[in-house]
Design an enzyme around this catalytic site. Sequence first.
Site, PDB file in Angstrom:
ATOM      1  N   ASN A  55      -4.950   6.235  -1.169  1.00 47.41           N
ATOM      2  CA  ASN A  55      -4.066   6.796  -0.153  1.00 47.41           C
ATOM      3  C   ASN A  55      -3.460   8.131  -0.558  1.00 47.41           C
ATOM      4  OD1 ASN A  55      -4.357   4.931   1.910  1.00 47.41           O
ATOM      5  ND2 ASN A  55      -2.797   3.575   1.079  1.00 47.41           N
ATOM      6  N   GLU A  74      -7.131  -2.044  -6.099  1.00 46.29           N
ATOM      7  CA  GLU A  74      -6.367  -1.185  -6.992  1.00 46.29           C
ATOM      8  C   GLU A  74      -5.378  -2.058  -7.766  1.00 46.29           C
ATOM      9  OE1 GLU A  74      -6.187   3.097  -4.672  1.00 46.29           O
ATOM     10  OE2 GLU A  74      -4.751   1.555  -4.085  1.00 46.29           O
ATOM     11  N   SER A  84       0.817  -1.206   0.000  1.00 45.39           N
ATOM     12  CA  SER A  84       0.000   0.000   0.000  1.00 45.39           C
ATOM     13  C   SER A  84       0.852   1.257   0.000  1.00 45.39           C
ATOM     14  CB  SER A  84      -0.907   0.018   1.233  1.00 45.39           C
ATOM     15  OG  SER A  84      -0.131   0.018   2.424  1.00 45.39           O
ATOM     16  N   HIS A 139      -3.666  -4.210  -4.850  1.00 48.74           N
ATOM     17  CA  HIS A 139      -3.833  -3.630  -3.525  1.00 48.74           C
ATOM     18  C   HIS A 139      -5.264  -3.844  -3.046  1.00 48.74           C
ATOM     19  CE1 HIS A 139      -4.091   0.101  -0.765  1.00 48.74           C
ATOM     20  NE2 HIS A 139      -3.718  -0.969  -0.074  1.00 48.74           N
TER      21      HIS A 139
END
Length: 503
Positions: free
Chosen positions: A194, A156, A123, A144
Site C-alpha cells: 500500500n 505481509e 492494512s 496482513h
Amino acid sequence: MTAIDTSRTVAVVGTGTMGQGIAQVALVAGHPVRLYDAVAGRAGEAADAIGARLDRLVEKGRMGAGERDAARARLVPAVDLAELADAALVVEAVLEQLAVKQELFAELEKIVADDCLLATNTSSLSVTAVAGALRAPGRFVGLHFFNPAPLLPLVEVVSGHATDEETATRAWATAAAWGKTPVRCADLPGFIVNRIARPFYAEAFAVHEEHGIDPATIDAILRESGGFAMGPFELTDLIGQDVNEAVTRSVWESFFHSPKFQPSLAQRRLVESRRLGRKSGHGWFSYAEGAARPGPADAGPEDAPEYVIAEGDLAPAAELIGMIREAGITVRQEDEDKGTRLILPSGGQLVLADGQISAEFRDVVYFDLALDYRTAGRIALSAAAEVQQDTLAQATGLFQALGKRVSVLPDVPGMIVARTVAMLGDLALDAVARRVASAEDIDTAMRLGVNYPLGPVEWNEKLGRDWAWELLANLHQAVPTGRYARTLGLHQWSYGSPLEDAS
C-alpha cells in the site's frame, strides 16, 4: 523457529469477508479454528458460509469430501472471548479503528496463554500503536492478508516497534506452512504494497488532471505498453474509489502530507459524488446496463518513414533498432556515444521519455517506455503543439509499421509508463534504504500483491542505474513541487551502492 503445529487452535476475531477468508486458510491447513464476533449470531453465520465454500471446493474437485467433513468438524463458533483461551494464534479482522483494536487485544491478553501469538490484519493502522496498550507487546505482530485470503498468496508479516524477532519468525513460518508467500516488513505507513503502489494510481490521475487525457487511454497505455494487468482507472473502479482514496489519504497523512503521496482532487470529487465505481454503478466509467465502455484514443494511419538515423543505442529501448530493420525500414547507425534518439527524415527527433517536455526543444517527439517493445500492443507519443506535423506523422507511422497502435498525447513530461515506473522504483529503493523490507521481499510483494509484471527493484535494475535518476531529476525541474525529488535510497543506488548495504 518452526510454524505453529496444526494440532493447536487458531482463533479469528471478526467474521467479515477477511475474517472468514483467514479462518478458511487456517482451517484448510489443518488447524482447529474458533470464530468469534462481537455481534451475536455472526460467528455461526460465518461458520455456515465457510462450510458452503468448502462444499464448492468439493464440487470443483479441489477438496475431498472426507477432508471437508474433517475441516467442518474443526470449525467452532464461539459466543464468548473466553472460549479462545487455548488458542496458539489469534488473528483480528475487526473495524479499522485503533481504539476498537486496542480494547480487543487488551481483553485477549487477559484470556490467552503467554505463548499465544496475537496478530492484527490491519492494512492501514500502525501495528506498533495497536500493540501499544499491551503488557507484552513482543508477541504482537501484523499478519496482513490480501482479499480474497483463500486465493491470494501474499501475506505481509509486519514487525511493530516492540515485536520480538522470534514472534515475527514464527508468524512467517506459520503463514508459509499455510501455503502462503510471506514477506517481512517493518511497521511504516502502508507496509510494502500500500505504500509503494501509490504512484501507479497517482501518476495516472495527475496526467488526467493536468493534461486532460481521458482515463480509457491512460489505462490502455499502462496495460498494452507497461504490461500491467489493469489500468489504474478501471482498477480503482473495481476496488472502490472510497476504499482506494482512503488508503492514499491514510498514507499521505501518516507521512506528514509528503507530496510524494498527495491524493488526487479528481478522485476526491468522485468519492464526494458517490461515484464509487462498480459497486455504485459509476466511477471513472459508467457501469449502468447497456452503457458503452469508452475506448482509447488511437492515431489515424500514417506512412512509415523510409529511414531513420539512430544516434546511440536507445538504452532501454535498444530492441527497437532490430525491430525497425525487420519492418524493412533502413537504420543508419551513428556513433553510439552521441545520444539515445532517432532522427527522422523531417529532421525531427524521436526520443525515449526522459522527464523533459517537448516544448523545450525545437522539434522533438517523445515515446513512452514499454515493458517489452516486441510484445507491446500500444505506444504513446507526446509532442508540443510547435512540433512539425511531418515529424509527428513519421513517428506515428514508424510505430504503426512495427504493428503498434499509437496514442498521441499532449506535451506530458515523463509520459505515463516511464514516470510511473520511475516513481515505483524510487519508492521501492527508499523502502529498502529505510529497512522497511528487503529488495527481494518488495519485488515479491508487488508481483503477488498487486500483480505487477516486474518487481520495481528488478525493473530499475533492468533499466539501468541512471535511468530513473535522470528522469526524476528532469521531472522535478519541470514540476518543482517535491513530488519528484529523488529519495536518498535512489540516490545511493544510482551512485553504485549495493542493495545489501541498505537492506
